[in-house]
Scaffold this motif. Structure first.
Motif, PDB file in Angstrom:
ATOM      1  N   TRP A   1       0.816  -1.213   0.000  1.00  0.00           N
ATOM      2  CA  TRP A   1       0.000   0.000   0.000  1.00  0.00           C
ATOM      3  C   TRP A   1       0.851   1.264   0.000  1.00  0.00           C
ATOM      4  O   TRP A   1       0.377   2.328  -0.342  1.00  0.00           O
ATOM      5  CB  TRP A   1      -0.952   0.006   1.201  1.00  0.00           C
ATOM      6  CG  TRP A   1      -2.046  -1.009   1.050  1.00  0.00           C
ATOM      7  CD1 TRP A   1      -2.097  -2.243   1.603  1.00  0.00           C
ATOM      8  CD2 TRP A   1      -3.221  -0.876   0.256  1.00  0.00           C
ATOM      9  NE1 TRP A   1      -3.241  -2.912   1.216  1.00  0.00           N
ATOM     10  CE2 TRP A   1      -3.958  -2.092   0.382  1.00  0.00           C
ATOM     11  CE3 TRP A   1      -3.745   0.134  -0.566  1.00  0.00           C
ATOM     12  CZ2 TRP A   1      -5.167  -2.313  -0.267  1.00  0.00           C
ATOM     13  CZ3 TRP A   1      -4.959  -0.086  -1.217  1.00  0.00           C
ATOM     14  CH2 TRP A   1      -5.650  -1.306  -1.058  1.00  0.00           C
ATOM     15  N   LYS A   2       2.102   1.134   0.395  1.00  0.00           N
ATOM     16  CA  LYS A   2       3.004   2.285   0.401  1.00  0.00           C
ATOM     17  C   LYS A   2       4.412   1.799   0.101  1.00  0.00           C
ATOM     18  O   LYS A   2       4.687   0.593   0.109  1.00  0.00           O
ATOM     19  CB  LYS A   2       2.951   3.020   1.740  1.00  0.00           C
ATOM     20  CG  LYS A   2       3.164   2.158   2.963  1.00  0.00           C
ATOM     21  CD  LYS A   2       2.913   2.957   4.227  1.00  0.00           C
ATOM     22  CE  LYS A   2       3.149   2.130   5.490  1.00  0.00           C
ATOM     23  NZ  LYS A   2       2.227   1.008   5.614  1.00  0.00           N
ATOM     24  N   GLU A   3       5.293   2.734  -0.171  1.00  0.00           N
ATOM     25  CA  GLU A   3       6.640   2.377  -0.624  1.00  0.00           C
ATOM     26  C   GLU A   3       7.400   1.559   0.411  1.00  0.00           C
ATOM     27  O   GLU A   3       8.169   0.657   0.064  1.00  0.00           O
ATOM     28  CB  GLU A   3       7.426   3.629  -0.994  1.00  0.00           C
ATOM     29  CG  GLU A   3       8.775   3.313  -1.628  1.00  0.00           C
ATOM     30  CD  GLU A   3       9.422   4.532  -2.272  1.00  0.00           C
ATOM     31  OE1 GLU A   3      10.662   4.626  -2.219  1.00  0.00           O
ATOM     32  OE2 GLU A   3       8.688   5.368  -2.830  1.00  0.00           O
ATOM     33  N   SER A   4       7.205   1.839   1.678  1.00  0.00           N
ATOM     34  CA  SER A   4       7.914   1.083   2.712  1.00  0.00           C
ATOM     35  C   SER A   4       7.516  -0.388   2.706  1.00  0.00           C
ATOM     36  O   SER A   4       8.303  -1.258   3.093  1.00  0.00           O
ATOM     37  CB  SER A   4       7.657   1.695   4.092  1.00  0.00           C
ATOM     38  OG  SER A   4       6.275   1.705   4.398  1.00  0.00           O
ATOM     39  N   ASP A   5       6.300  -0.690   2.228  1.00  0.00           N
ATOM     40  CA  ASP A   5       5.869  -2.088   2.119  1.00  0.00           C
ATOM     41  C   ASP A   5       6.712  -2.849   1.096  1.00  0.00           C
ATOM     42  O   ASP A   5       6.949  -4.046   1.240  1.00  0.00           O
ATOM     43  CB  ASP A   5       4.387  -2.168   1.717  1.00  0.00           C
ATOM     44  CG  ASP A   5       3.447  -1.637   2.796  1.00  0.00           C
ATOM     45  OD1 ASP A   5       3.840  -1.666   3.976  1.00  0.00           O
ATOM     46  OD2 ASP A   5       2.329  -1.209   2.442  1.00  0.00           O
TER      47      ASP A   5
ATOM     48  N   ARG B   1      -0.888   2.796  -6.326  1.00  0.00           N
ATOM     49  CA  ARG B   1      -1.519   3.111  -5.048  1.00  0.00           C
ATOM     50  C   ARG B   1      -0.807   4.259  -4.334  1.00  0.00           C
ATOM     51  O   ARG B   1      -1.419   4.970  -3.540  1.00  0.00           O
ATOM     52  CB  ARG B   1      -1.511   1.875  -4.146  1.00  0.00           C
ATOM     53  CG  ARG B   1      -2.423   0.767  -4.635  1.00  0.00           C
ATOM     54  CD  ARG B   1      -2.258  -0.481  -3.788  1.00  0.00           C
ATOM     55  NE  ARG B   1      -3.183  -1.527  -4.218  1.00  0.00           N
ATOM     56  CZ  ARG B   1      -3.171  -2.774  -3.745  1.00  0.00           C
ATOM     57  NH1 ARG B   1      -2.287  -3.110  -2.814  1.00  0.00           N
ATOM     58  NH2 ARG B   1      -4.037  -3.652  -4.187  1.00  0.00           N
ATOM     59  N   PHE B   2       0.486   4.421  -4.581  1.00  0.00           N
ATOM     60  CA  PHE B   2       1.212   5.477  -3.872  1.00  0.00           C
ATOM     61  C   PHE B   2       2.023   6.369  -4.813  1.00  0.00           C
ATOM     62  O   PHE B   2       2.778   7.220  -4.377  1.00  0.00           O
ATOM     63  CB  PHE B   2       2.145   4.870  -2.797  1.00  0.00           C
ATOM     64  CG  PHE B   2       3.066   3.795  -3.294  1.00  0.00           C
ATOM     65  CD1 PHE B   2       4.312   4.097  -3.808  1.00  0.00           C
ATOM     66  CD2 PHE B   2       2.680   2.459  -3.233  1.00  0.00           C
ATOM     67  CE1 PHE B   2       5.167   3.102  -4.253  1.00  0.00           C
ATOM     68  CE2 PHE B   2       3.540   1.450  -3.672  1.00  0.00           C
ATOM     69  CZ  PHE B   2       4.785   1.772  -4.187  1.00  0.00           C
ATOM     70  N   ARG B   3       1.832   6.160  -6.126  1.00  0.00           N
ATOM     71  CA  ARG B   3       2.464   7.029  -7.105  1.00  0.00           C
ATOM     72  C   ARG B   3       1.446   7.363  -8.188  1.00  0.00           C
ATOM     73  O   ARG B   3       0.547   6.577  -8.465  1.00  0.00           O
ATOM     74  CB  ARG B   3       3.685   6.342  -7.735  1.00  0.00           C
ATOM     75  CG  ARG B   3       4.839   6.140  -6.754  1.00  0.00           C
ATOM     76  CD  ARG B   3       5.972   5.383  -7.392  1.00  0.00           C
ATOM     77  NE  ARG B   3       7.060   5.163  -6.431  1.00  0.00           N
ATOM     78  CZ  ARG B   3       7.848   4.105  -6.423  1.00  0.00           C
ATOM     79  NH1 ARG B   3       7.687   3.148  -7.325  1.00  0.00           N
ATOM     80  NH2 ARG B   3       8.808   3.986  -5.523  1.00  0.00           N
TER      81      ARG B   3
END
Length: 282
Positions: free
Chosen positions: A149-153, A191-193
């Motif tokens: 869901w986010k880059e850290s994932d 989703r995040f870009r």
């Protein structure tokens, strides 16, 4: 006279027995020496064969991920590509570990298996077909159970290609060959870009050769064939045999020309010596 003859006979028998015993010991000792010599010869022969295998061993980890729950449709080409490439590499003398629809645990275990088997002078190849995402200037192979869901994932759930290359180097691999077919539009980055921007440049560490399906930051759409464009051309050139660098470059040129420049694979090389396909064990 009878007593003397009897005593002489006993002496004769004793001497004969002693002589026979001595001869038996000599024969036994000679046989033992022969057996030791044979065993020693076998040991030398085994060491020589083992050394030969070790010097020319070829290992490959082939991962084909196709069934991602978050994707609208499975990547059937990735599975077909992994199977076809595994078959071709085995014919070329590679000991192949193939993994399909790998979870993160599956991928980590596969990388660890590869790590445990790499010896100095081993030629190692990694192939990944599936979804890939760049994060923090590294490219990550995504397992089928990734929840992104986010880059850290990406960094937490993906497997870094650069990290696998570093492992190969640390283990003393003779040469590192990498083919990554993961520059796809995927359901995660959006989703995040605002847009999907493919893979980051993959650094060709010492004595490495890397082929990716598109230029850094670019994405390509899958065709409708049984295999991806990259793997189709790669298999054609692989079957034609030649140096690894030649096979990789011919694949890049063929795809670039066929797509009229719309898809330009990237080849990065820091090979210090030739690695040839079609010469099993060399």
């Amino acid at each position: 006279m009878n007593v003397k003859r009897l005593d002489l006979s006993r002496r004769t028998i004793a001497l004969a027995a002693a002589l026979i015993g001595t001869v038996s010991l000599v024969i036994g000792a000679h046989a033992a020496l022969n057996m030791r010599a044979i065993d020693a010869a076998k040991a030398v022969s085994t060491d020589q064969v083992t050394g030969s295998i070790a010097q020319t061993s070829r290992l490959a980890l082939v991962i084909g991920n196709g069934h991602y729950p978050d994707a609208s449709a499975p990547l059937t080409q990735s599975i077909n590509d992994a199977r076809a490439l595994s078959s071709s590499l085995r014919k070329d003398g590679f000991d192949v570990d193939m993994v399909e629809d790998a979870t993160r645990d599956d991928m980590v275990r596969a990388v660890n298996r590869l790590k445990s088997r790499i010896k100095p002078d081993t030629v190692v190849m990694l192939f990944f077909g599936g979804y890939g995402v760049q994060a923090g200037r590294q490219s990550y192979m995504l397992p089928v159970d990734a929840v992104i869901w986010k880059e850290s994932d990406v960094r937490r759930q993906g497997v870094s290609i650069d990290g696998v290359l570093d492992m190969m180097k640390e283990q003393g691999a003779k040469a590192k060959l990498v083919v990554v077919d993961a520059s796809r539009r995927n359901p995660y980055e959006r989703r995040f870009r605002s847009y999907s921007h493919g893979l980051a440049p993959i650094s060709a560490s010492d004595n490495a050769l890397i082929l990716t399906s598109a230029s850094p930051g670019k994405v390509v759409d899958d065709g409708k064939g049984e295999h991806s464009v990259l793997v189709s051309e790669f298999l054609n050139n692989l079957n034609a045999r030649g140096s690894a660098e030649s096979v990789f470059n011919k694949t890049r040129l063929a795809i670039s020309r066929a797509s009229e420049g719309d898809q330009v694979p990237t080849v990065s090389s820091s090979l210090l010596e030739d690695v040839h396909f079609g010469e099993a064990g060399g």
